[in-house]
Design a protein around this motif. Structure first.
Motif, PDB file in Angstrom:
ATOM      1  N   ARG A  94     -89.727  27.420  -5.202  1.00 35.45           N
ATOM      2  CA  ARG A  94     -88.706  28.695  -5.710  1.00 35.45           C
ATOM      3  C   ARG A  94     -89.360  29.836  -5.805  1.00 35.45           C
ATOM      4  O   ARG A  94     -90.549  29.902  -5.799  1.00 35.45           O
ATOM      5  CB  ARG A  94     -88.491  28.377  -7.202  1.00 35.45           C
ATOM      6  CG  ARG A  94     -87.403  29.218  -7.849  1.00 35.45           C
ATOM      7  CD  ARG A  94     -87.446  29.018  -9.322  1.00 35.45           C
ATOM      8  NE  ARG A  94     -88.267  29.969  -9.878  1.00 35.45           N
ATOM      9  CZ  ARG A  94     -89.371  29.352 -10.800  1.00 35.45           C
ATOM     10  NH1 ARG A  94     -89.412  28.112 -11.248  1.00 35.45           N
ATOM     11  NH2 ARG A  94     -90.445  30.033 -11.455  1.00 35.45           N
ATOM     12  N   ILE A  95     -88.756  30.622  -5.048  1.00 33.27           N
ATOM     13  CA  ILE A  95     -89.155  32.283  -4.868  1.00 33.27           C
ATOM     14  C   ILE A  95     -88.556  33.020  -5.787  1.00 33.27           C
ATOM     15  O   ILE A  95     -87.268  33.254  -5.758  1.00 33.27           O
ATOM     16  CB  ILE A  95     -88.904  32.617  -3.551  1.00 33.27           C
ATOM     17  CG1 ILE A  95     -89.403  31.850  -2.385  1.00 33.27           C
ATOM     18  CG2 ILE A  95     -89.323  34.187  -3.463  1.00 33.27           C
ATOM     19  CD1 ILE A  95     -91.225  31.504  -2.562  1.00 33.27           C
ATOM     20  N   ARG A 111     -84.381  37.875  -8.851  1.00 33.77           N
ATOM     21  CA  ARG A 111     -83.773  36.730  -8.779  1.00 33.77           C
ATOM     22  C   ARG A 111     -84.553  35.522  -8.337  1.00 33.77           C
ATOM     23  O   ARG A 111     -85.504  35.681  -7.839  1.00 33.77           O
ATOM     24  CB  ARG A 111     -82.592  36.864  -7.558  1.00 33.77           C
ATOM     25  CG  ARG A 111     -81.772  38.105  -7.772  1.00 33.77           C
ATOM     26  CD  ARG A 111     -80.848  38.356  -6.391  1.00 33.77           C
ATOM     27  NE  ARG A 111     -80.160  37.286  -6.108  1.00 33.77           N
ATOM     28  CZ  ARG A 111     -79.183  37.128  -4.971  1.00 33.77           C
ATOM     29  NH1 ARG A 111     -79.100  38.216  -4.186  1.00 33.77           N
ATOM     30  NH2 ARG A 111     -78.637  35.903  -4.830  1.00 33.77           N
ATOM     31  N   SER A 112     -84.072  34.159  -8.631  1.00 31.92           N
ATOM     32  CA  SER A 112     -84.712  33.134  -8.091  1.00 31.92           C
ATOM     33  C   SER A 112     -83.919  32.304  -7.137  1.00 31.92           C
ATOM     34  O   SER A 112     -82.775  32.029  -7.249  1.00 31.92           O
ATOM     35  CB  SER A 112     -84.832  32.182  -9.573  1.00 31.92           C
ATOM     36  OG  SER A 112     -85.799  32.809 -10.457  1.00 31.92           O
ATOM     37  N   PRO A 148     -94.157  44.746  -0.006  1.00 36.80           N
ATOM     38  CA  PRO A 148     -94.592  45.370  -1.202  1.00 36.80           C
ATOM     39  C   PRO A 148     -93.687  44.968  -2.369  1.00 36.80           C
ATOM     40  O   PRO A 148     -94.374  45.217  -3.450  1.00 36.80           O
ATOM     41  CB  PRO A 148     -93.917  47.068  -0.827  1.00 36.80           C
ATOM     42  CG  PRO A 148     -93.709  46.942   0.433  1.00 36.80           C
ATOM     43  CD  PRO A 148     -93.571  45.555   0.992  1.00 36.80           C
ATOM     44  N   GLU A 149     -92.730  44.207  -2.304  1.00 36.29           N
ATOM     45  CA  GLU A 149     -91.925  43.823  -3.438  1.00 36.29           C
ATOM     46  C   GLU A 149     -92.797  42.619  -4.275  1.00 36.29           C
ATOM     47  O   GLU A 149     -93.245  41.626  -3.422  1.00 36.29           O
ATOM     48  CB  GLU A 149     -90.586  43.372  -3.165  1.00 36.29           C
ATOM     49  CG  GLU A 149     -89.640  44.348  -2.800  1.00 36.29           C
ATOM     50  CD  GLU A 149     -89.893  44.798  -1.317  1.00 36.29           C
ATOM     51  OE1 GLU A 149     -90.456  44.290  -0.504  1.00 36.29           O
ATOM     52  OE2 GLU A 149     -89.249  45.861  -1.081  1.00 36.29           O
ATOM     53  N   PRO A 150     -92.883  42.515  -5.560  1.00 38.10           N
ATOM     54  CA  PRO A 150     -93.653  41.526  -6.088  1.00 38.10           C
ATOM     55  C   PRO A 150     -93.013  40.307  -5.928  1.00 38.10           C
ATOM     56  O   PRO A 150     -91.669  40.041  -6.158  1.00 38.10           O
ATOM     57  CB  PRO A 150     -94.049  42.033  -7.656  1.00 38.10           C
ATOM     58  CG  PRO A 150     -93.615  43.418  -7.487  1.00 38.10           C
ATOM     59  CD  PRO A 150     -92.980  43.711  -6.576  1.00 38.10           C
ATOM     60  N   VAL A 151     -93.816  39.200  -5.667  1.00 37.69           N
ATOM     61  CA  VAL A 151     -93.082  37.707  -5.447  1.00 37.69           C
ATOM     62  C   VAL A 151     -94.084  36.535  -6.395  1.00 37.69           C
ATOM     63  O   VAL A 151     -95.345  36.787  -6.460  1.00 37.69           O
ATOM     64  CB  VAL A 151     -93.338  37.408  -4.206  1.00 37.69           C
ATOM     65  CG1 VAL A 151     -92.748  35.840  -3.761  1.00 37.69           C
ATOM     66  CG2 VAL A 151     -92.414  38.295  -3.015  1.00 37.69           C
ATOM     67  N   PHE A 152     -93.248  35.663  -6.882  1.00 34.56           N
ATOM     68  CA  PHE A 152     -93.754  34.640  -7.348  1.00 34.56           C
ATOM     69  C   PHE A 152     -93.362  33.304  -7.005  1.00 34.56           C
ATOM     70  O   PHE A 152     -92.055  33.376  -6.653  1.00 34.56           O
ATOM     71  CB  PHE A 152     -93.650  34.595  -8.961  1.00 34.56           C
ATOM     72  CG  PHE A 152     -93.965  33.343  -9.926  1.00 34.56           C
ATOM     73  CD1 PHE A 152     -95.350  33.303 -10.188  1.00 34.56           C
ATOM     74  CD2 PHE A 152     -93.182  32.348  -9.878  1.00 34.56           C
ATOM     75  CE1 PHE A 152     -95.721  32.021 -10.804  1.00 34.56           C
ATOM     76  CE2 PHE A 152     -93.578  31.212 -10.503  1.00 34.56           C
ATOM     77  CZ  PHE A 152     -95.013  31.041 -10.888  1.00 34.56           C
ATOM     78  N   ALA A 153     -94.042  32.341  -6.621  1.00 37.06           N
ATOM     79  CA  ALA A 153     -93.832  31.133  -5.855  1.00 37.06           C
ATOM     80  C   ALA A 153     -94.130  29.924  -6.769  1.00 37.06           C
ATOM     81  O   ALA A 153     -95.016  29.843  -7.104  1.00 37.06           O
ATOM     82  CB  ALA A 153     -94.548  31.153  -4.547  1.00 37.06           C
ATOM     83  N   SER A 155     -95.916  20.714  -1.119  1.00 33.71           N
ATOM     84  CA  SER A 155     -95.156  21.797  -0.458  1.00 33.71           C
ATOM     85  C   SER A 155     -95.942  22.433   0.536  1.00 33.71           C
ATOM     86  O   SER A 155     -96.957  22.975   0.177  1.00 33.71           O
ATOM     87  CB  SER A 155     -94.212  22.575  -1.484  1.00 33.71           C
ATOM     88  OG  SER A 155     -93.653  21.680  -2.493  1.00 33.71           O
ATOM     89  N   ARG A 156     -95.359  23.005   1.325  1.00 33.41           N
ATOM     90  CA  ARG A 156     -95.806  23.749   2.574  1.00 33.41           C
ATOM     91  C   ARG A 156     -94.944  24.686   3.340  1.00 33.41           C
ATOM     92  O   ARG A 156     -93.990  23.995   3.763  1.00 33.41           O
ATOM     93  CB  ARG A 156     -96.696  22.965   3.598  1.00 33.41           C
ATOM     94  CG  ARG A 156     -97.519  23.645   4.388  1.00 33.41           C
ATOM     95  CD  ARG A 156     -98.606  22.878   5.140  1.00 33.41           C
ATOM     96  NE  ARG A 156     -98.010  21.774   6.127  1.00 33.41           N
ATOM     97  CZ  ARG A 156     -98.121  21.952   7.438  1.00 33.41           C
ATOM     98  NH1 ARG A 156     -98.814  22.943   7.962  1.00 33.41           N
ATOM     99  NH2 ARG A 156     -97.715  21.223   8.339  1.00 33.41           N
TER     100      ARG A 156
END
Length: 217
Positions: A139-140, A145-146, A160-165, A173-174
């Motif tokens: 999930r990104i 948004r998710s 540049p946009e912050p991402v949580f994975a 997972s890979r």
């Protein structure tokens, strides 16, 4: 105005003995072998191998054929070469890039793997890239948004946009990714953690590099 560039991800499926002829167009490409084997540039690549190719080259499917993921850094109006013989090409994703990324750039191809339940804490990168999940699920979270992805699903991150994975809780997972980064990052990570308290925390993700090639565009 300068040229408009985009990054493309294309899936090539080559039968035994099928060929892919790349023209002398000077385009920088990164190939990743998903399944099977392929001969390219005097080398035989097996599954989980990667290579950088610039311009003209011929690829030949191995005895069991091959499935390849091909990333191309091209001008926005460029046509992609077609597979000759018994094979097919499918464009999975194309994304316009904010250009220039830097005065000099490199093309990086690597993989990022997570144990069950692993995550990548809120972060940014120093350049854009297209990722494609090869196993598990992820999930990104970005732009408020998710979005969840399964094997074979691609997505674009501008950098540049912050991402949580967040990876799947029940299995490893890979994903495989190609990024365009400042050339000074050869051999160095492009990640920056948004929250100061996260920088020294243990990280669950592991990396494997295939290509870290300075390029001319």
């Amino acid at each position: 105005m300068g040229k408009a560039f985009e990054l493309r991800l294309i899936e090539d499926v080559l039968a035994d003995g099928a060929t892919l002829a790349l023209p002398p167009d000077g385009v920088n490409r990164a190939f990743y072998v998903v399944h099977g084997s392929v001969a390219v540039a005097g080398r035989t690549l097996q599954a989980d191998d990667g290579v950088h190719v610039c311009g003209a080259a011929g690829l030949l499917g191995g005895e069991a054929g091959a499935t390849l993921w091909r990333w191309e850094l091209v001008t926005a109006d460029a046509a992609s070469p077609a597979v000759a013989g018994q094979g097919s090409s499918t464009r999975k994703l194309a994304a316009a890039l904010a250009w220039p990324v830097a005065d000099r750039v490199l093309m990086r191809l690597d993989s990022v793997s997570f144990p069950p339940g692993g995550c990548a804490l809120l972060h940014t990168h120093q350049g854009p890239g297209i990722r494609c999940l090869i196993e598990g699920a992820i999930r990104i979270d970005t732009h408020g948004r998710s979005t969840s992805y399964g094997p074979g699903s691609p997505w674009f991150e501008a950098g540049p946009e912050p991402v949580f994975a967040q990876a799947a809780a029940d299995r490893p997972s890979r994903f495989i990714r190609a990024m365009i980064l400042p050339a000074g990052l050869v051999g160095r990570s492009s990640i920056a953690y948004v929250n100061a308290e996260d920088r020294d925390k243990p990280k669950s993700q592991k990396y494997k590099g295939y290509v870290d090639q300075p390029i001319d565009v």
